[in-house]
Design a protein around this motif. Structure first.
Motif, PDB file in Angstrom:
ATOM      1  N   LYS A 122      52.551   2.613  19.809  1.00 15.91           N
ATOM      2  CA  LYS A 122      53.397   3.754  19.465  1.00 15.91           C
ATOM      3  C   LYS A 122      53.094   4.959  20.344  1.00 15.91           C
ATOM      4  CE  LYS A 122      54.739   6.620  15.515  1.00 15.91           C
ATOM      5  NZ  LYS A 122      54.519   6.882  14.071  1.00 15.91           N
ATOM      6  N   TYR A 124      51.286   4.897  23.412  1.00 16.01           N
ATOM      7  CA  TYR A 124      51.297   4.659  24.858  1.00 16.01           C
ATOM      8  C   TYR A 124      52.423   3.740  25.307  1.00 16.01           C
ATOM      9  CZ  TYR A 124      46.620   6.452  23.977  1.00 16.01           C
ATOM     10  OH  TYR A 124      45.561   7.222  23.564  1.00 16.01           O
ATOM     11  N   ILE A 126      55.282   4.564  26.123  1.00 17.15           N
ATOM     12  CA  ILE A 126      56.068   5.210  27.198  1.00 17.15           C
ATOM     13  C   ILE A 126      55.224   5.441  28.445  1.00 17.15           C
ATOM     14  CG2 ILE A 126      57.603   6.319  25.532  1.00 17.15           C
ATOM     15  CD1 ILE A 126      55.971   8.900  25.942  1.00 17.15           C
ATOM     16  N   GLN A 127      54.038   4.795  28.511  1.00 15.89           N
ATOM     17  CA  GLN A 127      53.147   5.056  29.635  1.00 15.89           C
ATOM     18  C   GLN A 127      53.783   4.679  30.962  1.00 15.89           C
ATOM     19  OE1 GLN A 127      49.171   3.697  29.025  1.00 15.89           O
ATOM     20  NE2 GLN A 127      48.661   3.695  31.207  1.00 15.89           N
ATOM     21  N   CYS A 130      56.395   7.130  31.840  1.00 17.71           N
ATOM     22  CA  CYS A 130      55.821   8.391  32.306  1.00 17.71           C
ATOM     23  C   CYS A 130      55.356   8.298  33.750  1.00 17.71           C
ATOM     24  CB  CYS A 130      54.645   8.780  31.405  1.00 17.71           C
ATOM     25  SG  CYS A 130      55.126   9.282  29.740  1.00 17.71           S
ATOM     26  N   VAL A 175      58.813  18.918  28.595  1.00 13.88           N
ATOM     27  CA  VAL A 175      59.132  17.598  28.032  1.00 13.88           C
ATOM     28  C   VAL A 175      57.901  16.700  28.057  1.00 13.88           C
ATOM     29  CG1 VAL A 175      60.526  15.527  28.346  1.00 13.88           C
ATOM     30  CG2 VAL A 175      61.571  17.774  28.615  1.00 13.88           C
ATOM     31  N   PHE A 176      57.144  16.777  29.140  1.00 12.74           N
ATOM     32  CA  PHE A 176      55.907  15.999  29.221  1.00 12.74           C
ATOM     33  C   PHE A 176      54.938  16.396  28.103  1.00 12.74           C
ATOM     34  CE2 PHE A 176      56.181  15.105  34.094  1.00 12.74           C
ATOM     35  CZ  PHE A 176      57.201  14.207  33.829  1.00 12.74           C
ATOM     36  N   ARG A 178      55.566  17.763  25.191  1.00 10.03           N
ATOM     37  CA  ARG A 178      56.030  17.334  23.866  1.00 10.03           C
ATOM     38  C   ARG A 178      55.740  15.863  23.600  1.00 10.03           C
ATOM     39  NH1 ARG A 178      60.700  20.626  24.827  1.00 10.03           N
ATOM     40  NH2 ARG A 178      61.901  18.768  25.390  1.00 10.03           N
ATOM     41  N   ASN A 179      55.645  15.071  24.628  1.00  8.50           N
ATOM     42  CA  ASN A 179      55.374  13.641  24.491  1.00  8.50           C
ATOM     43  C   ASN A 179      53.922  13.277  24.782  1.00  8.50           C
ATOM     44  OD1 ASN A 179      58.161  12.089  24.131  1.00  8.50           O
ATOM     45  ND2 ASN A 179      58.508  13.817  25.517  1.00  8.50           N
ATOM     46  N   GLY A 180      53.042  14.279  24.863  1.00  3.02           N
ATOM     47  CA  GLY A 180      51.620  14.024  25.030  1.00  3.02           C
ATOM     48  C   GLY A 180      51.169  13.835  26.455  1.00  3.02           C
ATOM     49  N   LEU A 222      47.896  10.901  29.125  1.00  2.46           N
ATOM     50  CA  LEU A 222      48.820  10.649  28.012  1.00  2.46           C
ATOM     51  C   LEU A 222      47.989  10.451  26.754  1.00  2.46           C
ATOM     52  CD1 LEU A 222      51.709  10.127  26.998  1.00  2.46           C
ATOM     53  CD2 LEU A 222      51.364   7.707  27.553  1.00  2.46           C
ATOM     54  N   HIS A 223      48.020  11.466  25.875  1.00  2.00           N
ATOM     55  CA  HIS A 223      47.202  11.456  24.644  1.00  2.00           C
ATOM     56  C   HIS A 223      45.730  11.196  24.987  1.00  2.00           C
ATOM     57  CE1 HIS A 223      50.765  11.664  22.124  1.00  2.00           C
ATOM     58  NE2 HIS A 223      51.271  10.633  22.761  1.00  2.00           N
TER      59      HIS A 223
END
Length: 238
Positions: A122, A124, A126-127, A130, A175-176, A178-180, A222-223
């Motif tokens: 959930k 990662y 979109i890794q 990204c 945008v980046f 907001r998505n971590g 990313l997170h």
């Protein structure tokens, strides 16, 4: 006495003699019957016979119980066999319980791993997407960096284009975030091999050794997971 009386009356008439003779015969018959009864009467009383029968029954029951009771050797063998069977069953129970506990632990581990994998998917998922967008962000950054400031003063069209590119870059970074997805630009920070990749090392005056002096390409996380490390130049001790 009855016999004498009968003798005295023998000269009388037969009819008169019949009654006394019958009386005498009846007395003799009763006496004989009583004597015979006393001679055939059992020698033991009813209570004695009942007691004897009870003792005989008890003796027979005791003998029957004794015959049905297994021998001491047979009892020992049976107890030994039962003890062995119990030990075997206890061992099997222990093994099955251990397997059951291990199976529960393995199932719980699998469940926890699946739960973690779902959470990671959930976060990662979109890794890869990204990473592809980072190339676009790099192009926008290079485009804004290469525009000379003096040319924008004399060229309003170029200035408008530059401002549009900067707005696009700023919006993309929002945008980046907001998505971590966060940018890594570690100029002046301590070199961290977990987040940075050193391209070169060179001595520089006024810079502390081991710090980042130059950033060739910014990195992203990313997170808090590194998607792309920052490509940097590190200060080397002279």
């Amino acid at each position: 006495m009855g016999l004498l009386h009968c003798t005295k009356l023998r000269h009388t008439s037969p009819r008169k003699m019949a009654a006394p003779c019958r009386t005498v015969l009846r007395s003799v018959t009763n006496f004989t019957s009583a004597a015979l009864f006393r001679s055939t009467k059992p020698r033991y009383s009813t209570r004695y016979l009942a007691t004897t029968a009870t003792e005989t029954s008890k003796t027979e029951d005791a003998e029957a119980d004794k015959s049905e009771t297994p021998a001491e050797g047979e009892i020992s063998q049976a107890d030994k066999k039962l003890t062995e069977e119990k030990a075997k069953l206890d061992k099997e129970l222990k093994e099955y319980k251990d397997k059951y506990v291990r199976a529960l632990a393995e199932t719980e581990n699998v469940r926890q791993r699946m739960k973690q994998q779902l959470a990671d998917a959930k976060l990662y998922g979109i890794q890869s997407f990204c990473k592809d967008l980072l190339e676009v962000a790099d192009v926008l950054q290079k485009a804004t960096e290469t525009v000379p400031a003096e040319e924008m003063k004399n060229n309003p069209t170029l200035k408008t284009l530059f401002e549009g590119l900067k707005m696009t870059e700023t919006q993309m970074q929002k945008v980046f975030s907001r998505n971590g997805l966060e940018m890594l630009n570690p100029v002046g920070e301590k070199f961290d091999p977990n987040f940075h990749e050193a391209l070169f090392m060179a001595p520089m005056e006024g810079k502390e050794p081991g710090t980042v002096a130059v950033v060739s390409k910014v990195g992203y996380t990313l997170h808090n997971r590194v998607v792309r490390p920052a490509l940097v130049g590190v200060v080397k001790a002279p």
